[in-house]
Design a protein around this motif. Structure first.
Motif, PDB file in Angstrom:
ATOM      1  N   TRP A 239       0.833  -1.205   0.000  1.00  0.00           N
ATOM      2  CA  TRP A 239       0.000   0.000   0.000  1.00  0.00           C
ATOM      3  C   TRP A 239       0.865   1.252   0.000  1.00  0.00           C
ATOM      4  CZ3 TRP A 239      -0.444   4.161   3.280  1.00  0.00           C
ATOM      5  CH2 TRP A 239      -1.595   4.947   3.158  1.00  0.00           C
ATOM      6  N   SER A 240       0.389   2.297  -0.644  1.00  0.00           N
ATOM      7  CA  SER A 240       1.032   3.609  -0.621  1.00  0.00           C
ATOM      8  C   SER A 240      -0.058   4.665  -0.652  1.00  0.00           C
ATOM      9  CB  SER A 240       1.970   3.778  -1.821  1.00  0.00           C
ATOM     10  OG  SER A 240       1.225   3.863  -3.023  1.00  0.00           O
ATOM     11  N   PRO A 241       0.248   5.897  -0.214  1.00  0.00           N
ATOM     12  CA  PRO A 241      -0.774   6.949  -0.240  1.00  0.00           C
ATOM     13  C   PRO A 241      -1.309   7.225  -1.640  1.00  0.00           C
ATOM     14  CG  PRO A 241       1.074   7.601   1.141  1.00  0.00           C
ATOM     15  CD  PRO A 241       1.482   6.348   0.439  1.00  0.00           C
ATOM     16  N   GLN A 242      -0.473   7.003  -2.657  1.00  0.00           N
ATOM     17  CA  GLN A 242      -0.900   7.284  -4.026  1.00  0.00           C
ATOM     18  C   GLN A 242      -1.690   6.124  -4.629  1.00  0.00           C
ATOM     19  OE1 GLN A 242       2.345   7.509  -3.002  1.00  0.00           O
ATOM     20  NE2 GLN A 242       2.319   9.727  -2.685  1.00  0.00           N
ATOM     21  N   HIS A 243      -1.356   4.899  -4.222  1.00  0.00           N
ATOM     22  CA  HIS A 243      -2.010   3.722  -4.790  1.00  0.00           C
ATOM     23  C   HIS A 243      -2.298   2.731  -3.662  1.00  0.00           C
ATOM     24  CE1 HIS A 243      -0.927   5.157  -8.791  1.00  0.00           C
ATOM     25  NE2 HIS A 243       0.292   5.349  -8.341  1.00  0.00           N
ATOM     26  N   GLY A 244      -3.534   2.418  -3.456  1.00  0.00           N
ATOM     27  CA  GLY A 244      -3.860   1.435  -2.428  1.00  0.00           C
ATOM     28  C   GLY A 244      -5.230   1.680  -1.836  1.00  0.00           C
ATOM     29  N   THR A 245      -5.723   0.674  -1.127  1.00  0.00           N
ATOM     30  CA  THR A 245      -7.041   0.739  -0.505  1.00  0.00           C
ATOM     31  C   THR A 245      -6.919   0.431   0.981  1.00  0.00           C
ATOM     32  OG1 THR A 245      -8.073  -0.013  -2.557  1.00  0.00           O
ATOM     33  CG2 THR A 245      -9.383  -0.184  -0.542  1.00  0.00           C
ATOM     34  N   LEU A 246      -7.593   1.229   1.782  1.00  0.00           N
ATOM     35  CA  LEU A 246      -7.681   0.991   3.226  1.00  0.00           C
ATOM     36  C   LEU A 246      -8.977   0.234   3.485  1.00  0.00           C
ATOM     37  CD1 LEU A 246      -6.640   1.684   6.183  1.00  0.00           C
ATOM     38  CD2 LEU A 246      -8.249   3.604   6.062  1.00  0.00           C
ATOM     39  N   TYR A 247      -8.879  -0.935   4.127  1.00  0.00           N
ATOM     40  CA  TYR A 247     -10.048  -1.765   4.399  1.00  0.00           C
ATOM     41  C   TYR A 247     -10.448  -1.627   5.861  1.00  0.00           C
ATOM     42  CZ  TYR A 247      -8.913  -3.955  -0.078  1.00  0.00           C
ATOM     43  OH  TYR A 247      -8.642  -4.186  -1.402  1.00  0.00           O
ATOM     44  N   GLU A 248     -11.713  -1.362   6.080  1.00  0.00           N
ATOM     45  CA  GLU A 248     -12.260  -1.261   7.434  1.00  0.00           C
ATOM     46  C   GLU A 248     -13.052  -2.533   7.731  1.00  0.00           C
ATOM     47  OE1 GLU A 248     -15.378   1.454  10.097  1.00  0.00           O
ATOM     48  OE2 GLU A 248     -14.743   2.120   8.099  1.00  0.00           O
ATOM     49  N   LEU A 249     -12.617  -3.261   8.753  1.00  0.00           N
ATOM     50  CA  LEU A 249     -13.259  -4.515   9.138  1.00  0.00           C
ATOM     51  C   LEU A 249     -13.867  -4.385  10.521  1.00  0.00           C
ATOM     52  CD1 LEU A 249     -10.395  -6.941   8.034  1.00  0.00           C
ATOM     53  CD2 LEU A 249     -12.324  -6.129   6.654  1.00  0.00           C
TER      54      LEU A 249
END
Length: 272
Positions: A239-249
C-alpha cells in the motif's frame, strides 16, 4: 490559577493531537474522521511528540526565573536591558516581511518570537522601579492591562506555533508510515465467513480447505493500520498513499483477525 493552567495545557495537548493527526492522515490521502478517534486518542497521540517542547519550555521558565532574580539583585545592565525590553514587541512585526518571503522557515519561528517579545515587553514595562508608585491603583490597573494583552497575544501565538509544529510532526509520521508499510506495520491474516473482496496491493486470498470450517476465506499479505473500538483498519503490504485501498473490518463472529508474529519477514506469507 493552577486550574486555568491545567485547562490550557489539556487544550494544547488535545489541539496538538488533533492537528498532528489531521496533517498525518491528509499526507496519507485520508482524513482523521475515518478512524473514529476519541478525545483520549488525540491526547495520547500528542504526548510523545511534546517531550522536546516541554523540556525546552521548562528551560525557558527556569531561565526567566534566573533573569528575574538577577534583576532583583540590581546587577549591572538591568536598567539598559529593561529599556530595550520595553520595545521587544516590535521584533515580530519587523520579521513579517521575511515571513512573506519564506513562510516555511518562519511559520514556527514567528509565533515563538511573538510570545517572547510580548512577554518580555510586559515584564519590562511592569518592572517595579519605584515600590510606592507601583502600589498606586492606577499603576496596578495599567500593569494588569499590559499583562492581559501580552498573555492574550501569547496564547494565540502558542496555538499558532502548536499548529505549525503539529503539521511538521504529522507529516513526518506519514512519511515514515508510507516508507515502512511492509516492514514496519504488524502483519495480519483475516478469516471471513463471506468474501470480503480484498484484492491487490500484494494481498492474497484463499479458500479455506477445512471442511465444516466457520470461515470460508483467508486473506494474507495484509498490515495492521489502526484499531478503533471494534473496527480494525488494514492495508495490503504494498500500500502507498498514491495507490492502495484501506479496508475497514468489523470484529464479529463472522470475521477473525490473526496477528502474525514475524509475518513481516516471512517471504511465504501468501503461500496457501
Amino acid at each position: 490559577m493552577v486550574g486555568s493552567l491545567l485547562s490550557l495545557f489539556t487544550a494544547v495537548l488535545f489541539y496538538f493531537g488533533w492537528a498532528s493527526t489531521d496533517a498525518e492522515t491528509k499526507a496519507l490521502g485520508l482524513r482523521d474522521t475515518v478512524f473514529h478517534l476519541s478525545t483520549s486518542d488525540y491526547l495520547l497521540r500528542s504526548v510523545d511528540a511534546l517531550f522536546l517542547p516541554a523540556w525546552l519550555g521548562t528551560a525557558v521558565v527556569f531561565a526567566a526565573i534566573g533573569v528575574h532574580r538577577w534583576g532583583r539583585r540590581g546587577a549591572p545592565g538591568v536598567a539598559w536591558t529593561l529599556r530595550v525590553g520595553r520595545h521587544a514587541w516590535v521584533v515580530p512585526f519587523l520579521l513579517l516581511p521575511l515571513y512573506r518571503l519564506a513562510a516555511d522557515a518562519f511559520d514556527l519561528a514567528l509565533p515563538l518570537v511573538t510570545i517572547v517579545g510580548f512577554l518580555l515587553t510586559a515584564f519590562a514595562r511592569t518592572w517595579p522601579s519605584d515600590t510606592t508608585v507601583v502600589q498606586a491603583p492606577p499603576v496596578r490597573a495599567q500593569h494588569l492591562r499590559v499583562w492581559c494583552v501580552a498573555l492574550l497575544v501569547s496564547v494565540l501565538s502558542l496555538f499558532w506555533a502548536v499548529s505549525t509544529y503539529a503539521g511538521i510532526v504529522g507529516r513526518g509520521r506519514a512519511d515514515q508510515t508510507a516508507r515502512t508499510v511492509r516492514a514496519g506495520l504488524p502483519a495480519v491474516v483475516v478469516f471471513s465467513e463471506k468474501d470480503l473482496l480484498i484484492r491487490g496491493g500484494g494481498s492474497c486470498d484463499f479458500r479455506v480447505p477445512v471442511k465444516d470450517s466457520a470461515y470460508r476465506y483467508r486473506y494474507a499479505g495484509l498490515r495492521l493500520f489502526h484499531i478503533a473500538g471494534d473496527r480494525v483498519f488494514v492495508v495490503p503490504r504494498d500500500w502507498s498513499p498514491q495507490h492502495g485501498t484501506l479496508y475497514e473490518l468489523e470484529q464479529s463472529d463472522s470475521v477473525r483477525i490473526d496477528y502474525v508474529s514475524g509475518g513481516n519477514e516471512r517471504k511465504d506469507e501468501c503461500s496457501p
